[in-house]
Design a protein around this motif. Sequence first.
Motif, short mmCIF file in Angstrom:
data_model
loop_
_atom_site.label_atom_id
_atom_site.label_comp_id
_atom_site.label_asym_id
_atom_site.label_seq_id
_atom_site.Cartn_x
_atom_site.Cartn_y
_atom_site.Cartn_z
N MET A 11 0.84 -1.20 0.00
CA MET A 11 0.00 0.00 0.00
C MET A 11 0.87 1.25 0.00
O MET A 11 1.91 1.29 0.66
CB MET A 11 -0.92 0.00 1.23
CG MET A 11 -2.02 -1.05 1.18
SD MET A 11 -2.82 -1.34 2.79
CE MET A 11 -3.53 0.25 3.14
N SER A 15 -2.98 5.40 0.86
CA SER A 15 -3.90 4.29 1.15
C SER A 15 -3.74 3.82 2.59
O SER A 15 -4.73 3.52 3.27
CB SER A 15 -3.62 3.13 0.19
OG SER A 15 -3.89 3.48 -1.14
N ARG A 16 -2.50 3.77 3.04
CA ARG A 16 -2.25 3.32 4.42
C ARG A 16 -2.85 4.30 5.42
O ARG A 16 -3.45 3.90 6.43
CB ARG A 16 -0.74 3.18 4.64
CG ARG A 16 -0.37 2.44 5.92
CD ARG A 16 1.13 2.28 6.07
NE ARG A 16 1.69 1.39 5.06
CZ ARG A 16 2.49 1.76 4.08
NH1 ARG A 16 2.83 3.03 3.96
NH2 ARG A 16 2.94 0.88 3.21
#
Length: 354
Positions: A11, A15-16
Amino acid sequence: MTDAKSILQDMNDRSREVFRILVENYLDTGGPVGSRTLTRSLSEKVSAATVRNVMQDLEYLGLLDSPHVSAGRIPTQMGLRLFVDGLLQMGDPSRQDREMIDRTLGDNSSDVGGMLDRVGAALSGVTHGASLVLTPKHEAELRHIEFVSLAQDRALVVLVFSDGHVENRLFTPPPGQTPSSMREAANFLNALIEGRTLSDVRKDVQVEIEKRRQEIDTLASDMIESGLAAWEDENGDQARLIVRGRANLLSEDGAPDELEKIRSLFDDLERKRDIAEFLELTEEGDGVRIFIGSENKLFSLSGSSLVVSPYMNADRKIIGAVGVIGPTRLNYGRIVPIVDYTAQLVGKMVSDRS
């Protein structure tokens, strides 16, 4: 199935961060989290549409789910597992939490059972979940075993430990027992127990019976096996598991079917039908372990999570465990340090009092 840890590594930073903030919001509120909520918390300024695209990607990976068509997202069990293993930030228990646990251990009473009962109540009160406390078996070395006939259908197995502790277990002996067969059974066991604990002996007695089947009278062999069954009787295990705080889960607002699942879980625990399952959780290694939803058979039906840690004696041998049951949206960052602190404290206090 794709490995969750490799997903986290693949990721990107955005996104994380979206995933982490979404799960933290879900654990705090229990409800779906929308893109507009997330845009207000992200470190970079991005549009709600961009965040929705990220959420769709995370849903495709199996980390998020959408409970309703137009609602936000919630983490799946896989998503919670990924968060707990890779993104969960934990500190030490707060001073207030430590003091509440400490107060349960403050007196000098030698009543370990009473102390552990208070620990269970305190742990439930601090975490607002249900607590489980697995109390220690008596693990001193055995000194002597004796069988005592009380009636045709009743007998007593007497266990004398090297520290002077004595346990009596009532059981039904096999038909046709004689004073001679009872003496032979006791002599056979006493030859095996020197310098060994009850757990050690239990593992090897059946093997020895098979190896020496020609030497042991059938009645004596049956008596030994009946004695073993008495050591493992259901009441002995029932006394070892303390469950507190059931009302903390049952009183929460929830759908009737969810409450029924939780009631079923506690009925199982109170009957100790699955205590062997709980015992296994504590014997596979030290440190805090987290089971989410269906990851453990005992809690799969209710969809609950369990945070559990074994505690050890002075010889670093696992002798019991403490744990907290709650919904899958537990505040893991707070609960895990509390369970860890309690387990270490209980281990020290039990060792000091034994």
